[in-house]
Write a protein that holds these residues in place. Sequence first.
Motif, PDB file in Angstrom:
ATOM      1  N   ALA A 153      45.602  -1.385  33.078  1.00 57.04           N
ATOM      2  CA  ALA A 153      44.348  -1.186  31.856  1.00 57.04           C
ATOM      3  C   ALA A 153      43.149  -0.107  32.898  1.00 57.04           C
ATOM      4  O   ALA A 153      42.837   1.147  32.532  1.00 57.04           O
ATOM      5  N   ASN A 154      43.604  -0.463  34.090  1.00 53.57           N
ATOM      6  CA  ASN A 154      42.130   0.415  35.057  1.00 53.57           C
ATOM      7  C   ASN A 154      42.809   1.764  35.266  1.00 53.57           C
ATOM      8  O   ASN A 154      42.260   3.297  35.702  1.00 53.57           O
ATOM      9  N   THR A 155      44.490   1.775  34.789  1.00 52.17           N
ATOM     10  CA  THR A 155      44.691   3.498  35.200  1.00 52.17           C
ATOM     11  C   THR A 155      44.467   4.154  33.318  1.00 52.17           C
ATOM     12  O   THR A 155      44.258   5.585  33.248  1.00 52.17           O
ATOM     13  N   LEU A 156      44.011   3.570  32.611  1.00 51.86           N
ATOM     14  CA  LEU A 156      43.406   4.931  31.178  1.00 51.86           C
ATOM     15  C   LEU A 156      42.448   5.297  31.567  1.00 51.86           C
ATOM     16  O   LEU A 156      41.181   4.752  31.974  1.00 51.86           O
ATOM     17  N   SER A 157      42.561   5.664  29.745  1.00 55.46           N
ATOM     18  CA  SER A 157      41.278   6.333  30.198  1.00 55.46           C
ATOM     19  C   SER A 157      39.820   5.049  29.250  1.00 55.46           C
ATOM     20  O   SER A 157      40.953   4.228  28.729  1.00 55.46           O
ATOM     21  N   GLY A 158      38.965   5.449  28.942  1.00 57.74           N
ATOM     22  CA  GLY A 158      37.892   4.760  28.623  1.00 57.74           C
ATOM     23  C   GLY A 158      38.431   4.806  26.960  1.00 57.74           C
ATOM     24  O   GLY A 158      38.120   3.612  26.888  1.00 57.74           O
ATOM     25  N   GLY A 159      38.491   5.555  26.398  1.00 60.88           N
ATOM     26  CA  GLY A 159      39.084   5.027  24.907  1.00 60.88           C
ATOM     27  C   GLY A 159      40.061   4.425  24.770  1.00 60.88           C
ATOM     28  O   GLY A 159      40.587   3.731  23.912  1.00 60.88           O
ATOM     29  N   GLN A 160      40.906   4.875  25.066  1.00 62.05           N
ATOM     30  CA  GLN A 160      42.276   3.963  25.702  1.00 62.05           C
ATOM     31  C   GLN A 160      41.747   2.773  25.855  1.00 62.05           C
ATOM     32  O   GLN A 160      42.087   1.604  24.966  1.00 62.05           O
ATOM     33  N   GLN A 161      40.819   1.947  27.239  1.00 61.32           N
ATOM     34  CA  GLN A 161      41.091   0.951  27.413  1.00 61.32           C
ATOM     35  C   GLN A 161      39.810   0.166  25.829  1.00 61.32           C
ATOM     36  O   GLN A 161      40.184  -1.297  25.624  1.00 61.32           O
TER      37      GLN A 161
END
Length: 265
Positions: A153-161
Motif C-alpha cells: 500500500a505504501n508504494t501506491l499513489s494517494g489516489g490509488q490508496q
Amino acid sequence: MSSTAPAVASVRGVSKTYGARKALDGVSVEVAAGEMVALIGPSGSGKSTLLRSITGMHTIDRGPGVIQVFGQTVQKDGRLTGQTRAARAKLGMIFQQFNLVGRLSLFSNVMLGALGRLPGWRGILGAWPKADKDKAMAALHRVGVADYAAQRANTLSGGQQQRGAIARAIVQGAQAVLADEPVASLDPVSARKVMELLVELNQRDGLGVIVTLHQVDYAIRYCERVIALKSGKIVYDGPSTGLDTKTLIDIYGPEFEDAFWEAKA
C-alpha cells in the motif's frame, strides 16, 4: 429508500470542549438513510470533530447530548455505550491519510474490511474464505485498482490508496460511509475520481454518505445537501444550490473564494 429507515446519524444537543474552546456547541442535526451530505466550514469550525464524534472516536461533553447511528445510541452523557461497536460496524470510515497498513498489500488492506464478521484468527493467518476474497477483488475492480492488488500500500499513489480505502468499505458491507477530508491530499483528477465513487455508492448502492470538505465547489458539485459549521455551531443546513455569495461570506468571511479548489466563475 424507505422513509422509515433509521437515520444514518442523529445528533442532538452535542457539545465538545477542548480546554477553553468549544469545538462543538450544542449541535443538533440528522442525516437520513440514503442521503449524501457535505460538511463544510473554515478550519477549526468543528466539522471533523462532529464526524469523529458520530463514530465514537471522540467522546462528547457530559450533559444532555446524544448521538445515534442507525437507531443505536453511540454516545450519551459524554460516554460511549454498549452499542458503539455494533454501530461502528455499519460505518465505513475514510480518512485524509488513507489509513491503510503500508507494509501490507492493497488486497490485504481491503480484506481487513471483512474482519468485523469473521473470527480474528482468520485475519492473523490470512485464511480468508474464498467468497470474501472474491468480494475483495470485485471491489478492487469496481474502484479501478485491481491491477495493484499485490502491491504494498505504501508504494501506491494517494489516489490509488484512497480508492483502496473505498474498496475496504465495500467489503465491510458498510451501510454508510463517513469520509473525513478524503480528497485533501489528492490532486484534482484523483479527487474527482474519489468523489465520483462516493456518489456511485450513494446512488447505486443506497449508502448514506457524510463527507467533510474544504473545497466548496466539490460540495456543490457532488452533494445535494450541505451543512456548514462555524465556531462549533451550524450556520447553514440546506441544499447546495443555496450557497450563494452572501451565505458563503457569512460562513468563510470575505476571503470565501479561497475555499474553492477551482477558480469560481
